[in-house]
Enzyme design. Structure first.
Site, PDB file in Angstrom:
ATOM      1  N   ASN A 112      33.889  44.502  47.360  1.00  0.00           N
ATOM      2  CA  ASN A 112      34.464  45.833  47.562  1.00  0.00           C
ATOM      3  C   ASN A 112      33.408  46.748  48.172  1.00  0.00           C
ATOM      4  O   ASN A 112      32.255  46.742  47.738  1.00  0.00           O
ATOM      5  CB  ASN A 112      34.936  46.410  46.225  1.00  0.00           C
ATOM      6  CG  ASN A 112      36.103  45.635  45.650  1.00  0.00           C
ATOM      7  OD1 ASN A 112      37.013  45.249  46.371  1.00  0.00           O
ATOM      8  ND2 ASN A 112      36.085  45.405  44.352  1.00  0.00           N
ATOM      9  N   GLU A 169      32.801  50.327  42.673  1.00  0.00           N
ATOM     10  CA  GLU A 169      32.395  51.185  41.552  1.00  0.00           C
ATOM     11  C   GLU A 169      30.892  51.167  41.321  1.00  0.00           C
ATOM     12  O   GLU A 169      30.334  52.147  40.827  1.00  0.00           O
ATOM     13  CB  GLU A 169      33.115  50.751  40.269  1.00  0.00           C
ATOM     14  CG  GLU A 169      34.614  51.016  40.336  1.00  0.00           C
ATOM     15  CD  GLU A 169      35.356  50.495  39.120  1.00  0.00           C
ATOM     16  OE1 GLU A 169      34.746  49.777  38.309  1.00  0.00           O
ATOM     17  OE2 GLU A 169      36.552  50.808  39.009  1.00  0.00           O
ATOM     18  N   VAL A 170      30.251  50.055  41.624  1.00  0.00           N
ATOM     19  CA  VAL A 170      28.809  49.948  41.400  1.00  0.00           C
ATOM     20  C   VAL A 170      28.109  49.871  42.762  1.00  0.00           C
ATOM     21  O   VAL A 170      28.374  48.960  43.554  1.00  0.00           O
ATOM     22  CB  VAL A 170      28.467  48.703  40.547  1.00  0.00           C
ATOM     23  CG1 VAL A 170      26.964  48.612  40.329  1.00  0.00           C
ATOM     24  CG2 VAL A 170      29.201  48.750  39.207  1.00  0.00           C
ATOM     25  N   ASP A 173      30.966  38.822  34.886  1.00  0.00           N
ATOM     26  CA  ASP A 173      31.514  40.180  34.862  1.00  0.00           C
ATOM     27  C   ASP A 173      31.859  40.571  33.422  1.00  0.00           C
ATOM     28  O   ASP A 173      32.409  39.764  32.658  1.00  0.00           O
ATOM     29  CB  ASP A 173      32.761  40.263  35.751  1.00  0.00           C
ATOM     30  CG  ASP A 173      33.132  41.701  36.082  1.00  0.00           C
ATOM     31  OD1 ASP A 173      32.944  42.100  37.241  1.00  0.00           O
ATOM     32  OD2 ASP A 173      33.599  42.429  35.169  1.00  0.00           O
ATOM     33  N   ILE A 174      31.543  41.805  33.066  1.00  0.00           N
ATOM     34  CA  ILE A 174      31.751  42.266  31.695  1.00  0.00           C
ATOM     35  C   ILE A 174      33.237  42.433  31.367  1.00  0.00           C
ATOM     36  O   ILE A 174      33.632  42.424  30.202  1.00  0.00           O
ATOM     37  CB  ILE A 174      30.984  43.597  31.471  1.00  0.00           C
ATOM     38  CG1 ILE A 174      30.673  43.814  30.010  1.00  0.00           C
ATOM     39  CG2 ILE A 174      31.728  44.789  32.060  1.00  0.00           C
ATOM     40  CD1 ILE A 174      29.664  44.940  29.754  1.00  0.00           C
ATOM     41  N   HIS A 215      27.594  43.485  45.570  1.00  0.00           N
ATOM     42  CA  HIS A 215      27.946  42.360  44.697  1.00  0.00           C
ATOM     43  C   HIS A 215      29.132  41.633  45.289  1.00  0.00           C
ATOM     44  O   HIS A 215      30.058  42.245  45.814  1.00  0.00           O
ATOM     45  CB  HIS A 215      28.249  42.813  43.271  1.00  0.00           C
ATOM     46  CG  HIS A 215      29.167  43.984  43.155  1.00  0.00           C
ATOM     47  ND1 HIS A 215      28.767  45.270  43.438  1.00  0.00           N
ATOM     48  CD2 HIS A 215      30.466  44.077  42.784  1.00  0.00           C
ATOM     49  CE1 HIS A 215      29.781  46.096  43.247  1.00  0.00           C
ATOM     50  NE2 HIS A 215      30.833  45.400  42.861  1.00  0.00           N
ATOM     51  N   HIS A 248      32.160  39.260  44.130  1.00  0.00           N
ATOM     52  CA  HIS A 248      32.921  38.734  42.999  1.00  0.00           C
ATOM     53  C   HIS A 248      33.328  37.305  43.342  1.00  0.00           C
ATOM     54  O   HIS A 248      33.802  37.044  44.448  1.00  0.00           O
ATOM     55  CB  HIS A 248      34.218  39.534  42.804  1.00  0.00           C
ATOM     56  CG  HIS A 248      34.040  40.977  42.477  1.00  0.00           C
ATOM     57  ND1 HIS A 248      34.196  41.482  41.207  1.00  0.00           N
ATOM     58  CD2 HIS A 248      33.746  42.046  43.255  1.00  0.00           C
ATOM     59  CE1 HIS A 248      34.021  42.796  41.216  1.00  0.00           C
ATOM     60  NE2 HIS A 248      33.744  43.168  42.459  1.00  0.00           N
TER      61      HIS A 248
END
Ligand code: 5GP
Length: 125
Positions: free
Chosen positions: A97, A105-106, A39-40, A110, A112
């Protein structure tokens, strides 16, 4: 801003671009079904994202439309990344999420993976 996970899938989302190699990422793992990268903006000492290679908006979308092979491959990849990172002991957390209430958000599914430290309460209150 959280997004509305309603289909159709947006091929211009940031994780689609990462999958196509159009923007860089720190790769952790890749196989036929999944891609994992750091993760960025890490929220824990370990914060890795695992995404399916297919065009799925969310876990909900994935569970409804993906083949058994895709689902099996992706779920196994998530577990492999956690094992390879040495997280099984002393433990870790997985989270996906979904939609506005989930804070997604994306709009590409995904998972996490958080670890490397005690992770605190399950949900912020
Ligand atoms: P979400 O809120 O959708 O569950 O999580 C999106 C995650 O993607 C966030 O933790 C965020 O830091 C991460 N992220 C957003 N853009 C990028 C990017 O360009 N590269 C990487 N590696 N992570 C990103």
């Amino acid at each position: 801003m959280p997004i509305d996970p309603t289909l159709p899938y947006d091929d211009n989302n940031i994780f689609a671009k990462i999958l196509r190699g159009e923007i860089p990422s720190t790769k952790v793992y890749e196989d036929e079904w999944a891609f994992a990268f750091e993760d960025i903006n890490p929220q824990a000492e370990v914060h890795t994202l695992v995404i399916p290679k297919g065009r799925y908006v969310s876990w909900d979308d994935f569970s409804a439309r993906a083949s058994d092979e895709e689902i099996g491959g992706f779920v196994r990849a998530v577990g492999k990344v956690a094992r390879d990172k040495g997280l099984v002991e002393p433990g870790y957390r997985m989270m996906a999420n979904i939609g506005a209430h989930g804070g997604q958000e994306v709009p590409h599914l995904h998972v996490h993976i958080f670890g490397g430290q005690p992770l605190g309460p399950m949900i912020a209150r």
